[in-house]
Design a protein around this motif. Sequence first.
Motif, mmCIF file in Angstrom:
data_model
loop_
_atom_site.group_PDB
_atom_site.id
_atom_site.type_symbol
_atom_site.label_atom_id
_atom_site.label_comp_id
_atom_site.label_asym_id
_atom_site.label_seq_id
_atom_site.Cartn_x
_atom_site.Cartn_y
_atom_site.Cartn_z
ATOM 1 N N SER A 117 0.820 -1.218 0.000
ATOM 2 C CA SER A 117 0.000 0.000 0.000
ATOM 3 C C SER A 117 0.849 1.261 0.000
ATOM 4 C CB SER A 117 -0.947 0.003 1.206
ATOM 5 O OG SER A 117 -0.220 0.047 2.427
ATOM 6 N N ALA A 118 2.169 1.115 0.105
ATOM 7 C CA ALA A 118 3.046 2.284 0.008
ATOM 8 C C ALA A 118 2.969 2.909 -1.379
ATOM 9 C CB ALA A 118 4.483 1.895 0.343
ATOM 10 N N ASP A 119 2.543 2.127 -2.367
ATOM 11 C CA ASP A 119 2.332 2.642 -3.710
ATOM 12 C C ASP A 119 0.894 3.156 -3.807
ATOM 13 O OD1 ASP A 119 1.960 3.170 -6.373
ATOM 14 O OD2 ASP A 119 2.657 1.226 -7.105
ATOM 15 N N PRO A 120 0.691 4.449 -3.877
ATOM 16 C CA PRO A 120 -0.679 4.975 -3.866
ATOM 17 C C PRO A 120 -1.474 4.619 -5.115
ATOM 18 C CG PRO A 120 0.897 6.727 -4.340
ATOM 19 C CD PRO A 120 1.702 5.515 -3.969
ATOM 20 N N LYS A 121 -0.817 4.062 -6.120
ATOM 21 C CA LYS A 121 -1.509 3.723 -7.360
ATOM 22 C C LYS A 121 -2.200 2.362 -7.289
ATOM 23 C CE LYS A 121 1.767 6.350 -10.184
ATOM 24 N NZ LYS A 121 2.790 6.256 -11.273
ATOM 25 N N VAL A 122 -1.936 1.583 -6.255
ATOM 26 C CA VAL A 122 -2.570 0.270 -6.140
ATOM 27 C C VAL A 122 -3.494 0.255 -4.928
ATOM 28 C CG1 VAL A 122 -0.576 -0.854 -7.205
ATOM 29 C CG2 VAL A 122 -0.755 -0.790 -4.719
ATOM 30 N N SER A 123 -4.529 -0.571 -5.002
ATOM 31 C CA SER A 123 -5.452 -0.734 -3.884
ATOM 32 C C SER A 123 -5.199 -2.071 -3.221
ATOM 33 C CB SER A 123 -6.904 -0.641 -4.367
ATOM 34 O OG SER A 123 -7.164 -1.608 -5.364
ATOM 35 N N VAL A 124 -5.262 -2.079 -1.909
ATOM 36 C CA VAL A 124 -4.948 -3.276 -1.119
ATOM 37 C C VAL A 124 -6.071 -3.522 -0.122
ATOM 38 C CG1 VAL A 124 -3.316 -4.358 0.477
ATOM 39 C CG2 VAL A 124 -2.459 -2.839 -1.329
ATOM 40 N N ALA A 125 -6.566 -4.751 -0.073
ATOM 41 C CA ALA A 125 -7.542 -5.161 0.939
ATOM 42 C C ALA A 125 -6.944 -6.265 1.788
ATOM 43 C CB ALA A 125 -8.835 -5.644 0.284
ATOM 44 N N VAL A 126 -7.148 -6.184 3.076
ATOM 45 C CA VAL A 126 -6.710 -7.217 4.020
ATOM 46 C C VAL A 126 -7.951 -7.769 4.698
ATOM 47 C CG1 VAL A 126 -5.260 -7.753 6.004
ATOM 48 C CG2 VAL A 126 -4.581 -5.931 4.427
ATOM 49 N N ILE A 127 -8.107 -9.088 4.699
ATOM 50 C CA ILE A 127 -9.239 -9.692 5.405
ATOM 51 C C ILE A 127 -8.702 -10.564 6.543
ATOM 52 C CG2 ILE A 127 -10.745 -9.594 3.392
ATOM 53 C CD1 ILE A 127 -10.336 -12.538 2.973
ATOM 54 N N GLU A 128 -9.283 -10.402 7.705
ATOM 55 C CA GLU A 128 -8.866 -11.098 8.912
ATOM 56 C C GLU A 128 -10.084 -11.763 9.543
ATOM 57 O OE1 GLU A 128 -7.565 -12.804 12.181
ATOM 58 O OE2 GLU A 128 -6.183 -11.988 10.668
ATOM 59 N N ALA A 129 -9.963 -13.061 9.850
ATOM 60 C CA ALA A 129 -11.089 -13.801 10.421
ATOM 61 C C ALA A 129 -11.391 -13.361 11.844
ATOM 62 C CB ALA A 129 -10.801 -15.302 10.384
ATOM 63 N N GLY A 130 -10.376 -12.921 12.575
ATOM 64 C CA GLY A 130 -10.594 -12.472 13.933
ATOM 65 C C GLY A 130 -11.003 -11.014 13.999
ATOM 66 N N GLY A 131 -11.062 -10.502 15.219
ATOM 67 C CA GLY A 131 -11.447 -9.121 15.415
ATOM 68 C C GLY A 131 -10.250 -8.220 15.617
ATOM 69 N N ASP A 132 -10.506 -7.007 16.118
ATOM 70 C CA ASP A 132 -9.408 -6.086 16.376
ATOM 71 C C ASP A 132 -8.658 -6.532 17.632
ATOM 72 O OD1 ASP A 132 -10.566 -4.938 18.770
ATOM 73 O OD2 ASP A 132 -11.913 -3.798 17.490
ATOM 74 N N ASP A 133 -7.629 -5.771 17.994
ATOM 75 C CA ASP A 133 -6.779 -6.212 19.109
ATOM 76 C C ASP A 133 -7.041 -5.433 20.389
ATOM 77 O OD1 ASP A 133 -5.650 -3.792 18.469
ATOM 78 O OD2 ASP A 133 -3.580 -4.504 18.515
ATOM 79 N N ARG A 134 -8.239 -4.866 20.538
ATOM 80 C CA ARG A 134 -8.558 -4.155 21.773
ATOM 81 C C ARG A 134 -8.952 -5.162 22.858
ATOM 82 N NH1 ARG A 134 -12.613 0.324 19.450
ATOM 83 N NH2 ARG A 134 -13.224 -1.487 18.222
ATOM 84 N N TYR A 135 -7.949 -5.851 23.339
ATOM 85 C CA TYR A 135 -8.139 -6.900 24.352
ATOM 86 C C TYR A 135 -6.894 -6.868 25.231
ATOM 87 C CZ TYR A 135 -9.005 -11.573 26.271
ATOM 88 O OH TYR A 135 -9.221 -12.632 27.115
ATOM 89 N N HIS A 136 -7.072 -6.643 26.517
ATOM 90 C CA HIS A 136 -5.936 -6.318 27.379
ATOM 91 C C HIS A 136 -4.856 -7.392 27.395
ATOM 92 C CE1 HIS A 136 -8.634 -8.680 29.936
ATOM 93 N NE2 HIS A 136 -7.590 -8.978 30.664
ATOM 94 N N TRP A 137 -5.244 -8.687 27.285
ATOM 95 C CA TRP A 137 -4.234 -9.735 27.381
ATOM 96 C C TRP A 137 -3.296 -9.756 26.177
ATOM 97 C CZ3 TRP A 137 -3.485 -10.589 31.967
ATOM 98 C CH2 TRP A 137 -4.453 -11.009 32.890
ATOM 99 N N ILE A 138 -3.683 -9.134 25.082
ATOM 100 C CA ILE A 138 -2.771 -9.050 23.941
ATOM 101 C C ILE A 138 -1.594 -8.138 24.273
ATOM 102 C CG2 ILE A 138 -2.513 -8.145 21.586
ATOM 103 C CD1 ILE A 138 -5.304 -9.138 20.974
ATOM 104 N N HIS A 139 -1.847 -7.030 24.929
ATOM 105 C CA HIS A 139 -0.833 -5.995 25.089
ATOM 106 C C HIS A 139 0.037 -6.180 26.326
ATOM 107 C CE1 HIS A 139 -2.803 -3.964 21.803
ATOM 108 N NE2 HIS A 139 -3.953 -4.163 22.422
ATOM 109 N N ILE A 140 -0.479 -6.851 27.348
ATOM 110 C CA ILE A 140 0.300 -7.108 28.559
ATOM 111 C C ILE A 140 1.141 -8.359 28.319
ATOM 112 C CG2 ILE A 140 0.184 -7.565 31.033
ATOM 113 C CD1 ILE A 140 -2.672 -6.366 30.916
ATOM 114 N N PRO A 141 2.464 -8.292 28.465
ATOM 115 C CA PRO A 141 3.296 -9.452 28.109
ATOM 116 C C PRO A 141 2.862 -10.771 28.736
ATOM 117 C CG PRO A 141 4.689 -7.534 28.359
ATOM 118 C CD PRO A 141 3.293 -7.093 28.742
ATOM 119 N N VAL A 142 2.467 -10.775 30.014
ATOM 120 C CA VAL A 142 2.071 -12.040 30.645
ATOM 121 C C VAL A 142 0.776 -12.583 30.053
ATOM 122 C CG1 VAL A 142 0.656 -11.097 32.519
ATOM 123 C CG2 VAL A 142 1.953 -13.212 32.888
ATOM 124 N N GLY A 143 0.062 -11.761 29.285
ATOM 125 C CA GLY A 143 -1.221 -12.180 28.743
ATOM 126 C C GLY A 143 -1.148 -13.313 27.747
#
Length: 356
Positions: A63-89
Motif C-alpha cells: 500500500s506504500a504505492d498509492p496507485k494500487v489498492s490493497v484489501a486485508v481480510i482477517e477472520a478475527g477481530g481487532d486487538d482491543r483486548y488487554h491480554w494481547i498488550h500485557i506481556p504475561v497475557g
Amino acid sequence: PGPLPAVLPLQSLLMLRNVGGRKRLLLEGIRRCATKPKHDLGEYDYVIVGAGSAGCVLANRLSADPKVSVAVIEAGGDDRYHWIHIPVGYVYAMRYPQHRTNWGFKTCEQPGLNGRAIFYPRGKTLGGSGSINGMIAQRGQAEDYDGWAELLQDETWGWAQHRANFERLMNYTAGPPTLPDGSALGTEGPLEVSRQALTWPVLDLWADACNKVGIPKRTHFIDSQTPGVGYFEVTQRGGPTTSPGVGGIRLSPYRAFLAPVMDRPNLHVYTNLHAKKISLHKDETTGKVSATGLEVWKRSPSDSMMEYMRALAVDAKLIGSRKDSATEKEADVLCSIKARKEIILSTGAVGSPHLL
C-alpha cells in the motif's frame, strides 16, 4: 502462573488508557477495521488473506504505492483486548479456549505420545499469532537458509542475502546494535526489539553455573549463530514505568507494520471475515486457470464489548467455552471479494494449506 486477581483486567485497561503518549499506539487504526462489509466487497489490486506477521508487512509494503489498492481480510477481530498488550497475557491468549484471540486448534491423537492430542494455538486477531505468542525475538540459523538455497539452487534464499531483509524490519534497542562479530543490527525498522523487563534470581544463578562450565554469557540472542546463555530479547515497546530499551507492552505485527499506515486511502482492512474458498476462472480459449477472488463468511463480531466480557468469563473459568460453533456459523453471511492482480495467502502454517 496461578490465576491472576480478577481486578487485574480493569487495572490493565486503566494502565493502557493512561500510557500518555502511548495511547495513540494502542488505539490508532481501529477505525478502519470497523468497516461493515456488504455481500460484494468490491475489487482490489491485491487481496491479502490473514493479518498476521506476513500479512501486516505485505499490506504495509504494497500500500506504500498509492496507485494500487490493497484489501486485508482477517477472520478475527481487532486487538482491543488487554491480554494481547500485557506481556504475561500470552498465557491466557494461548492457553484457554479463547476464541477471542485464538483458533484453539488441536492436533490429531499422537501415537508417540500415548494417544494424546496436542494443543496448537494460532492467532485469530489483528496481528495473528504475533499477537498471542511469547514475543521472543530470534532469527533462524544461517545454515538453514543456506541449506534452502542449496536445495533450490537459488542463492536469493541464502542467509547472506536474507539478513538485510531482517535488519530492515528491526529497531534494535535492547543494547548496542552490534553483534560480537562486529556486524550491525537494524535500528530504523518499525519492529522494536528490546530487553525483557523480567529477571529471576534463579535464572541468573543458572547463567552463572553455565559460565563456570565454559558456556559464555551472551547479550544478543536476536542472532543464533554463536552459543551462549542469557535473556532473550523481545518484540516489545517500553511500558509506562520501564527504562529506555526495556520492554513492557507487546509490539505485535499489526501494531508495528499496519496500524501506523491505516490512514492510507488505498488500504482497506476488514475484520471478522473468514475466507471460505478461492474463486477460480478458466479461460476457455487458452485453458489457463487463474484465481480471481474469494468467497468469505461475514461472521458475528468477535470484538464487541459483549464478546470481551465473555472472554473474561472464560479467563476466570466461569464458562468452559465462548460459543457453540454450530450456532455461531448459522449467522454467517456469504460475501465475495475480487482481486485484479494477486490474492496473497498469509494465514499461517495451518490456515494457508487449509484454504488451498
